[in-house]
Each structure stands twice: as structure tokens, then as C-alpha cells.
Write an enzyme that holds these catalytic residues in place. Sequence first.
Site, PDB file in Angstrom:
ATOM      1  N   ASP A  84       0.835  -1.200   0.000  1.00  0.00           N
ATOM      2  CA  ASP A  84       0.000   0.000   0.000  1.00  0.00           C
ATOM      3  C   ASP A  84       0.873   1.256   0.000  1.00  0.00           C
ATOM      4  O   ASP A  84       2.092   1.188   0.168  1.00  0.00           O
ATOM      5  CB  ASP A  84      -0.904  -0.042   1.244  1.00  0.00           C
ATOM      6  CG  ASP A  84      -2.352   0.240   0.891  1.00  0.00           C
ATOM      7  OD1 ASP A  84      -2.580   1.005  -0.060  1.00  0.00           O
ATOM      8  OD2 ASP A  84      -3.247  -0.280   1.582  1.00  0.00           O
TER       9      ASP A  84
ATOM     10  N   ASP B   3     -10.294   2.815  -3.820  1.00  0.00           N
ATOM     11  CA  ASP B   3     -10.962   1.585  -3.381  1.00  0.00           C
ATOM     12  C   ASP B   3     -12.349   1.436  -4.027  1.00  0.00           C
ATOM     13  O   ASP B   3     -13.095   2.401  -4.147  1.00  0.00           O
ATOM     14  CB  ASP B   3     -11.109   1.583  -1.863  1.00  0.00           C
ATOM     15  CG  ASP B   3      -9.757   1.429  -1.174  1.00  0.00           C
ATOM     16  OD1 ASP B   3      -8.735   1.310  -1.879  1.00  0.00           O
ATOM     17  OD2 ASP B   3      -9.738   1.434   0.065  1.00  0.00           O
TER      18      ASP B   3
END
Length: 525
Positions: free
Chosen positions: A170, A225
Site C-alpha cells: 500500500d 478503493d
Amino acid sequence: MPTTRGTMRRSLVFILVSGVALSVLVASGRPQDARTQTHAEVDGLALTPPMGWYPWNIFGEEPQTEKLIREIVDALVASELKDAGYAYVGPDEGICFSRGPDGKLVSNLVRYPSGLRGLGDYIHGKGLKYALYTDAGSKTCSTAMPGTKGHEFEDMRAFADWRADYIKIDWCNSEGQDIVKTYSLLAEAQRAAGRPVVHSLCSWGEGYPWRWAGAIGHMWRTTSDICAPGQADWARALRIAFANEKLAPFAGPGRWNDPDMMVVGMPGLSEVQSRSLFSLWCMMASPLIAGNDLRDMTRPTIDILTNLEAIAVDQDPLGAQGHVVWNDGNVSLWAGKPLFDGSRAALLFYQGKYRAQQRITWEEIGFAAADELYVRNLWTHETSGPHAGGFSASVGPGDVAFLRISKTKDFPIPPILVADTYLVSLRAAGSRPEKLAGTVTVLNKGSADLPPWRVDPKSLPPWLSVAVTGSGKSQTFVNTVMTAGLKRGSAHAVVRADNVEPISGRPMSALYYDVDLEVVRNVRR
Ligand code: GLA
């Protein structure tokens, strides 16, 4: 706080990515690193889009435990998903490690009583691959776990020791870091750790990874997302699909645009929407990472996720990403996906209110106007034709006509591999020389037989020999250890095998598995 932290920043990234910046970049054509060797050419991994399951979409981070992941693994095996090729599974941001006083990562033994290595062994023992998560910044997105910043080499070593096969990295809490340098350093650290892993970059499009990440990784998130944990969001999923399709020129074997884990079968998505989403992801050669609760699936959800004819389009060895050819606002035609046998995939996606007849012409999808072609409907599994000039399909609101079109009546399925274990554990218990053997059987769900796998001799230590038996659909790797001369202790090898797809002649994703040997007593001659 996964739902709020970083959300504004990522929304901004998303707007940028799906807007002007994206069209400028796409217009600039080929990836910057197109002439350098891709990461996948070195390790042979992910030459077709990775398939698996990740927890974030349905669970977020809080409830993740070893028990949950083991239950999911069992459900994946029992539910036919494993047989359809889903292989990578593990915790996402599940508060699964911390940094000890010596700087090394340690498992959270409350949530993961067997430790992260023990969970990995369980997953490998089921014939699946182990996926783990970290962050390139100082902390992960929730801030609950340490990021890799400043600890790149020791953290990648820890992931290798836990036997990870896939690492999602990430990009939270990375303020001031140079994105290309940071992810390149992590790739170098991964290589130094000596365990081949699928390197999945997750900067949500920040830094335009499609331009440079093929040289250091296998896949990269292109957008923000797809949902907040627990609830699918159809409108958001479609915005992502229509942003991701514009990046088609950047994808290819071993270098994939990742429009995020799927929301198929999640609360908030209808059956029709799930089918459409799955078709769009397959058409875009996206990694197929399921994000729903595999312990609680309806029959239609299983049927969607395991539709081998749709998966065959995603897993096609040519690795082309389909894209929008035209879009009139109500209907879009997706094409540009030649397949390994000379056929082509095409998809009509209908967003109108009432069922309607939609037509495509052969020229729009790359055939000649005069061709007479057979059409395979990948959801009804019916073949019709030959058709002259084009084809009409009746499509309902939100639904797709997902088609494969060919000059012949045959629609072969490319290799889809299922292994019955990726972990061979051998134990020499006696005091006399022994011959130990353990096997890995690999099934191919594709329609063509495979040539025998070639085991890379460089991957074999002196104590191990491997013979491949069987042919075609089922091949077994027989791993033999002669314990004569071996000292007490444990030894480990990662075996690599390669193969080619017989119709296209292209290399297949390399297959790796672990062999663990434990010599309990000194073995005398
Ligand atoms: C980011 C990623 C998600 C998930 C979470 C975990 O938001 O994009 O896919 O990994 O972090 O916190």
C-alpha cells in the site's frame, strides 16, 4: 480508520486518474519501461492475471484472524473456486504483525496463534498460495501496523521467511517519499530475500504506475478503493471500470492494471450486476481477486465466480486488455481482446432502462466485414452461427452480452492450473539411510494437454531430485530425497517449473512450490 483516513486524498487521485491526466497519459502511448525487461520475465510469475481472494472488501481490517482466514481457505477449496484457478489468499490489513525492539517484524500471536508462517503453511498445504500485505510508508493505512519505510530489506526477508507468494504494498503515510524510488527499492529487497513473489503495488493510480511499474512488479492498482468495507457500490465500481479500460495499452503478460478486488456476491450488488462486473473484469484482463465472504455464497455467486469460459478470457495467454470501442451513453461495446486461438472476445454492456436488441459488426471487433463467424455466449454457453457481417443480442438493464467470436466452432479453454499442494514436507526419522518421496499433483482445467513441466535444475539443492510423471491434464512432481550423508537439521528448497501453452506457444506463469526436509536424527551410512 480505513473508511475515513486517506479518503479525500484518494478521491482526489481518483478524479485525476479518471479525468484529464489519464487521457493525456494514455495518449502518450507506450509505457516508459516497455523496452526494459519486465519483472515477470525474470521470475516467470503472473504471466496471466493473478486469481485469489482478499478480505478487505467484505471484512475491512478489524475481524481478521487466523481462524477467519483458515475458514475462508477451507471454503475456497470446498466451493469449486480452487478448481477454477483462485490461488492467492491471505490477510489484508488484518493487524497481523508489529515491529519488535530489534526492528524485526513479529506476528500477532493473539490474532494468529500459529504465527504468520503457520498460517502460510496451512494455506500451502491446501494447494494454495499465500498473500500478505504491507505498506511502503511509515505505517499502514489504518496506522495499526508498521510500514516498510527504512526497513525494506529486513521486512521483505520476514515476508520470505513467512513464505509469502504475493505481497500487496500500500501507499499510505508515504508523504515526501519518491514513489518510483520507493517501490523500486522494495522490489530490490524482494529479490534480495530470494523468494519469488507477485509484487502488487497499491498507490490507487498515484504516480501513474502503469508507466513504470512493469519493470519492478506484476500488477498495480489504477484507482481508489472499489467500496467501503462490507457494502458494494455499483456506481463506484463502474467509474473504476471506465477509468481502468483507458489504460489498456499498458497491460500485458506479467504487467496488469488492477481495478481492485471484486465486489461480486457482496451485499449491495444484484446477481445481474455481479455477472456484469465479473465480465468487465475478465474483459480487462484484471487480476481476479474475489472480495466476498466465501463461507456464505449463493449458488449464482459461485456460478459467476467459477465460470471457466469467462475466466478463460481473463486468463488468455496473449494477455491483451479489452477496452471500450464505442459508448453511446446507454450501450458500450468492449473489444480489442484477441485470444490465443485466433478468436476474439467482445462485450456489450447495457445501461438502459428496458431490455433491447443490440448489434455489433465484425469490423468493430477486428474481423473482416465479409467473415462468417461463430458466436459463443459465455454465460448461456451456447454457440450459434456462422453469422455474416455481425451479431445481435438481447440485453437487459445493467446486463452484458459477453461473447467469444471465432472462424471455427471450437472454443478452447487455455490452461487453468489447480495444484493439490504447494508444500511437500519430508521427515527423515530413522538412523539408517532412507529414500523419501513427496508429490505435488497439478491439474490443468484447460482443454489442451500440456507438454511435461520442465523443472529448473538451478532450483534444486543437492539433496533433492524431481521427476515429472503423467502428461496432459494431470502431472505429478515426484520429489525424492536420499538421506544418506545428510546431517541432522532442516533444509528448504523452492522448486521452479516452467511450461509453454501448446496452442499459442507462449510461456506459462512459472509454477513454484516449497520442499521442507527435516532430518531428526543423524543418518549414518
Ligand atoms: C487501502 C487499499 C485497500 C486495503 C486498505 C487496508 O485502502 O487500497 O485495498 O488494502 O488500504 O487498509
